[in-house]
Design a protein around this motif. Structure first.
Motif, PDB file in Angstrom:
ATOM      1  N   GLY A 161     -51.886 100.960 -24.103  1.00  0.00           N
ATOM      2  CA  GLY A 161     -51.101 101.092 -25.324  1.00  0.00           C
ATOM      3  C   GLY A 161     -50.042 100.031 -25.491  1.00  0.00           C
ATOM      4  O   GLY A 161     -50.225  98.858 -25.150  1.00  0.00           O
ATOM      5  N   ASP A 162     -48.875 100.447 -26.015  1.00  0.00           N
ATOM      6  CA  ASP A 162     -47.826  99.504 -26.387  1.00  0.00           C
ATOM      7  C   ASP A 162     -47.289  98.719 -25.200  1.00  0.00           C
ATOM      8  O   ASP A 162     -46.955  97.536 -25.325  1.00  0.00           O
ATOM      9  CB  ASP A 162     -46.677 100.245 -27.073  1.00  0.00           C
ATOM     10  CG  ASP A 162     -47.048 100.735 -28.465  1.00  0.00           C
ATOM     11  OD1 ASP A 162     -47.951 100.137 -29.075  1.00  0.00           O
ATOM     12  OD2 ASP A 162     -46.448 101.712 -28.937  1.00  0.00           O
ATOM     13  N   VAL A 163     -47.169  99.359 -24.032  1.00  0.00           N
ATOM     14  CA  VAL A 163     -46.640  98.661 -22.858  1.00  0.00           C
ATOM     15  C   VAL A 163     -47.579  97.530 -22.443  1.00  0.00           C
ATOM     16  O   VAL A 163     -47.141  96.414 -22.140  1.00  0.00           O
ATOM     17  CB  VAL A 163     -46.435  99.633 -21.686  1.00  0.00           C
ATOM     18  CG1 VAL A 163     -45.840  98.905 -20.494  1.00  0.00           C
ATOM     19  CG2 VAL A 163     -45.531 100.778 -22.087  1.00  0.00           C
ATOM     20  N   ALA A 164     -48.871  97.814 -22.418  1.00  0.00           N
ATOM     21  CA  ALA A 164     -49.846  96.777 -22.070  1.00  0.00           C
ATOM     22  C   ALA A 164     -49.823  95.638 -23.082  1.00  0.00           C
ATOM     23  O   ALA A 164     -49.977  94.466 -22.718  1.00  0.00           O
ATOM     24  CB  ALA A 164     -51.240  97.393 -21.980  1.00  0.00           C
ATOM     25  N   ALA A 165     -49.617  95.979 -24.354  1.00  0.00           N
ATOM     26  CA  ALA A 165     -49.552  94.945 -25.389  1.00  0.00           C
ATOM     27  C   ALA A 165     -48.381  94.003 -25.153  1.00  0.00           C
ATOM     28  O   ALA A 165     -48.498  92.786 -25.306  1.00  0.00           O
ATOM     29  CB  ALA A 165     -49.456  95.590 -26.770  1.00  0.00           C
ATOM     30  N   VAL A 166     -47.224  94.551 -24.758  1.00  0.00           N
ATOM     31  CA  VAL A 166     -46.058  93.720 -24.457  1.00  0.00           C
ATOM     32  C   VAL A 166     -46.338  92.823 -23.258  1.00  0.00           C
ATOM     33  O   VAL A 166     -45.958  91.652 -23.241  1.00  0.00           O
ATOM     34  CB  VAL A 166     -44.817  94.599 -24.210  1.00  0.00           C
ATOM     35  CG1 VAL A 166     -43.680  93.784 -23.599  1.00  0.00           C
ATOM     36  CG2 VAL A 166     -44.350  95.235 -25.504  1.00  0.00           C
ATOM     37  N   ALA A 197     -45.569  87.601 -19.597  1.00  0.00           N
ATOM     38  CA  ALA A 197     -44.849  87.904 -18.356  1.00  0.00           C
ATOM     39  C   ALA A 197     -45.568  88.925 -17.501  1.00  0.00           C
ATOM     40  O   ALA A 197     -45.145  89.186 -16.374  1.00  0.00           O
ATOM     41  CB  ALA A 197     -43.450  88.436 -18.684  1.00  0.00           C
ATOM     42  N   GLY A 198     -46.644  89.513 -18.034  1.00  0.00           N
ATOM     43  CA  GLY A 198     -47.223  90.653 -17.348  1.00  0.00           C
ATOM     44  C   GLY A 198     -48.634  90.440 -16.850  1.00  0.00           C
ATOM     45  O   GLY A 198     -49.382  89.597 -17.351  1.00  0.00           O
ATOM     46  N   ILE A 199     -48.979  91.238 -15.846  1.00  0.00           N
ATOM     47  CA  ILE A 199     -50.344  91.363 -15.371  1.00  0.00           C
ATOM     48  C   ILE A 199     -50.775  92.786 -15.723  1.00  0.00           C
ATOM     49  O   ILE A 199     -50.424  93.739 -15.032  1.00  0.00           O
ATOM     50  CB  ILE A 199     -50.446  91.136 -13.854  1.00  0.00           C
ATOM     51  CG1 ILE A 199     -49.974  89.727 -13.491  1.00  0.00           C
ATOM     52  CG2 ILE A 199     -51.882  91.356 -13.361  1.00  0.00           C
ATOM     53  CD1 ILE A 199     -49.934  89.452 -12.000  1.00  0.00           C
ATOM     54  N   PRO A 200     -51.484  92.981 -16.845  1.00  0.00           N
ATOM     55  CA  PRO A 200     -51.891  94.332 -17.247  1.00  0.00           C
ATOM     56  C   PRO A 200     -53.185  94.734 -16.545  1.00  0.00           C
ATOM     57  O   PRO A 200     -54.142  93.955 -16.501  1.00  0.00           O
ATOM     58  CB  PRO A 200     -52.090  94.211 -18.758  1.00  0.00           C
ATOM     59  CG  PRO A 200     -52.426  92.763 -18.979  1.00  0.00           C
ATOM     60  CD  PRO A 200     -51.813  91.970 -17.870  1.00  0.00           C
TER      61      PRO A 200
END
Length: 347
Positions: free
Chosen positions: A268-273, A279-282
């Motif tokens: 959801g939204d967290v993975a999209a950010v 900055a992220g590794i989803p």
């Protein structure tokens, strides 16, 4: 304001907390708002509706309602209401929220998913505005020493940090299980916080042989910047649930503002950010195999490349989540709903 404070698991005590807040606001707060051009109201708890309705209908003051928590969804997810009464309580709370939405002149939502959900519940699209929350930036601006020396961590150790509630919602057993399978001798995981799953997670770490996981307990707020600086990458996770798709943990903004990389085990939204910020590794909703793969990718990148991800995240934070950006959005929304004569003068 007078308040009966309680944050334990008692539904009765929590109701008293919410109710006393509303009563106190009505008795001692609303008169101070008389004559305001517009008012910004956070909806948590939703008993704030009582003073909100008073200033809206008694004083004709336009209201910008900021949806900080989704009701009745958050109550249903908390487990405070037993299964036998859940449907009835959700119905009452849903009707209550619907009246709040209709009474507000404008409604702000903190993530895209929340906006979509509100539209599905009948809130007109032209009444909605996106205003995400920001971090406590005073804790991210100053340069601080990290805790590596204090915690006995070497310069070549790659450190993953989880800081927050140790509860059921976070699905942290996946993190523990994944760490147990990491064979990189330089990898370390620090878990800071407390909650109902604390003892269970510590036992699980022993049972699965996660010797690279260290539990720090609760860390004082003034030491959080140092803990943030200690982590090369920070962990954000949500167990799969109907709410997970539109939940935005406040730690996301804090990690981005601190210029740290993120390992995001959520959808959801967290993975999209995580994807949009760079900055992220989803890795998808929290499960051990995905988390283990995310840790492998982080260790392959190494500390220097993770710092690059963190810098991208800091830039994204300033563009998207910063207090300056958020306050400007709030001011713009308030100006749009202010009483016509005020909006005319300010324009």
């Amino acid at each position: 304001m007078a308040l009966y404070p309680s944050h334990d698991s008692s539904a009765v005590k929590r109701t008293l907390t919410y109710g006393s807040f509303a009563a106190s606001a009505l008795l001692s707060g609303v008169e101070r708002l008389r004559g305001m051009d517009a008012v910004w109201v956070g909806n948590s708890p939703i008993t704030v509706a009582a003073p909100m309705w008073w200033i809206r209908h008694r004083y004709r003051i336009p209201v910008l309602l900021h949806v900080l928590d989704l009701w009745p969804d958050s109550v249903a997810a908390s487990g405070f209401v037993g299964d036998g009464r859940a449907r009835a309580v959700e119905g009452v709370l849903g009707s209550w929220c619907g009246h709040m939405y209709r009474s507000a002149s404008r409604i702000a939502h903190i993530s895209p998913g929340v906006g979509e959900l509100l539209r599905s519940r009948g809130v007109p699209a032209d009444k909605l505005t996106y205003i995400p929350l920001w971090a406590e930036e005073q804790f991210t601006r100053a340069q601080v020493e990290n805790l590596r020396a204090e915690l006995g961590l070497a310069e070549n150790h790659l450190v993953l940090v989880y800081a927050g509630t140790l509860g059921r919602t976070q699905g942290l057993e996946s993190l523990v299980d994944a760490c147990a399978k990491v064979d990189d001798p330089n990898f370390r995981c620090l878990v800071a916080g407390s909650g109902v799953a604390d003892a269970e997670l510590r036992r699980r770490a022993q049972e699965v042989g996660a010797g690279n996981v260290r539990f720090l307990g609760r860390v004082p707020k003034d030491r959080m910047p140092a803990l943030m600086a200690t982590g090369d990458i920070h962990y954000v996770s949500l167990r799969p649930s109907p709410m997970a798709a539109y939940t935005m943990p406040s730690k996301v903004q804090a990690i981005l503002a601190a210029g740290r990389a993120m390992l995001v085990a959520a959808d959801g939204d967290v993975a999209a950010v995580a994807r949009e910020s760079g900055a992220g590794i989803p890795v998808g909703a929290a499960h051990a195999a995905g988390v283990q793969d995310g840790i492998r990718r982080a260790t392959a990148l190494g500390r220097d490349n993770l710092r690059v991800l963190g810098e991208r995240g800091r830039d994204y934070y300033h563009r998207t989540f910063s207090a300056e950006t958020g306050v400007a959005r709030v001011e713009s929304a308030l100006a749009e709903i202010a009483r016509p004569e005020v909006a005319h003068v300010s324009g």
